[in-house]
Design a protein around this motif. Sequence first.
Motif, PDB file in Angstrom:
ATOM      1  N   ARG A  43      11.505 138.745  60.901  1.00 23.20           N
ATOM      2  CA  ARG A  43      12.725 138.702  61.944  1.00 23.20           C
ATOM      3  C   ARG A  43      14.028 138.269  61.117  1.00 23.20           C
ATOM      4  NH1 ARG A  43      14.566 134.720  66.082  1.00 23.20           N
ATOM      5  NH2 ARG A  43      13.137 133.483  65.549  1.00 23.20           N
TER       6      ARG A  43
ATOM      7  N   CYS B 191      14.605 134.641  59.888  1.00 25.67           N
ATOM      8  CA  CYS B 191      14.048 133.646  60.887  1.00 25.67           C
ATOM      9  C   CYS B 191      12.603 133.589  60.530  1.00 25.67           C
ATOM     10  CB  CYS B 191      14.577 133.779  62.163  1.00 25.67           C
ATOM     11  SG  CYS B 191      16.136 134.004  62.560  1.00 25.67           S
TER      12      CYS B 191
ATOM     13  N   GLU C 237      19.622 140.562  66.578  1.00 25.29           N
ATOM     14  CA  GLU C 237      18.414 140.175  65.973  1.00 25.29           C
ATOM     15  C   GLU C 237      17.594 141.755  65.453  1.00 25.29           C
ATOM     16  OE1 GLU C 237      15.900 137.512  67.989  1.00 25.29           O
ATOM     17  OE2 GLU C 237      17.270 136.055  67.510  1.00 25.29           O
TER      18      GLU C 237
ATOM     19  N   SER D 283      25.449 137.449  68.149  1.00 27.26           N
ATOM     20  CA  SER D 283      24.381 137.729  67.243  1.00 27.26           C
ATOM     21  C   SER D 283      23.532 138.599  67.654  1.00 27.26           C
ATOM     22  CB  SER D 283      23.424 136.271  67.171  1.00 27.26           C
ATOM     23  OG  SER D 283      22.614 136.208  68.329  1.00 27.26           O
TER      24      SER D 283
ATOM     25  N   THR E 167      13.705 143.079  64.255  1.00 31.56           N
ATOM     26  CA  THR E 167      12.299 142.797  63.725  1.00 31.56           C
ATOM     27  C   THR E 167      11.549 143.917  63.126  1.00 31.56           C
ATOM     28  OG1 THR E 167      11.430 143.109  65.905  1.00 31.56           O
ATOM     29  CG2 THR E 167      11.959 140.745  65.347  1.00 31.56           C
TER      30      THR E 167
ATOM     31  N   LYS F  18      18.378 137.834  61.776  1.00 34.70           N
ATOM     32  CA  LYS F  18      19.587 137.545  62.781  1.00 34.70           C
ATOM     33  C   LYS F  18      20.679 137.751  62.029  1.00 34.70           C
ATOM     34  CE  LYS F  18      21.143 133.936  65.922  1.00 34.70           C
ATOM     35  NZ  LYS F  18      21.004 132.570  66.297  1.00 34.70           N
TER      36      LYS F  18
END
Length: 144
Positions: free
Chosen positions: A62, A86, A55, A53, A57, A64
């Motif tokens: 955020r 998320c 991520e 994964s 931001t 993913k």
Amino acid sequence: MIDRELSNKFQEMDKQAARLREAFSALTTAHQVFQGAGALRSISVSDQFDDDSIEATFNGVRIKFQMLLIFGADRRPRARAVCIHCHCTYGAPMQVLLGAFTFGSDGMTDLDPDVEGNFPRMDTDAPAIVLRYLEAAFAANKTL
């Protein structure tokens, strides 16, 4: 007894898995673009985690990207990148699907093509892919 055709299919996936992970990791290059010429220093893109994964931001939002190995319609190894928003709602952590796309070991995605008919590629279009899904997360915030 193991079906030979099925065995061959999984052997091919075993051969292609590293190349698919490498194509997926190209999303991390968006960080360099945002910090440099892209002048979007508020956007951060992580390195690839052990669970396949990545991520991203931006100002507390955020998302993913989770990579899943799949077999395409042509039975060839491909990867599916699932994008998840998320966030917390009323203090409870939430993960909401924003969308997904597939790509091959060559990095070619099945995302909508540009005006010239070129499909986005993981290696050259990573920043645009990240921005696309960050925008989707902001749009999803309207309905929370």
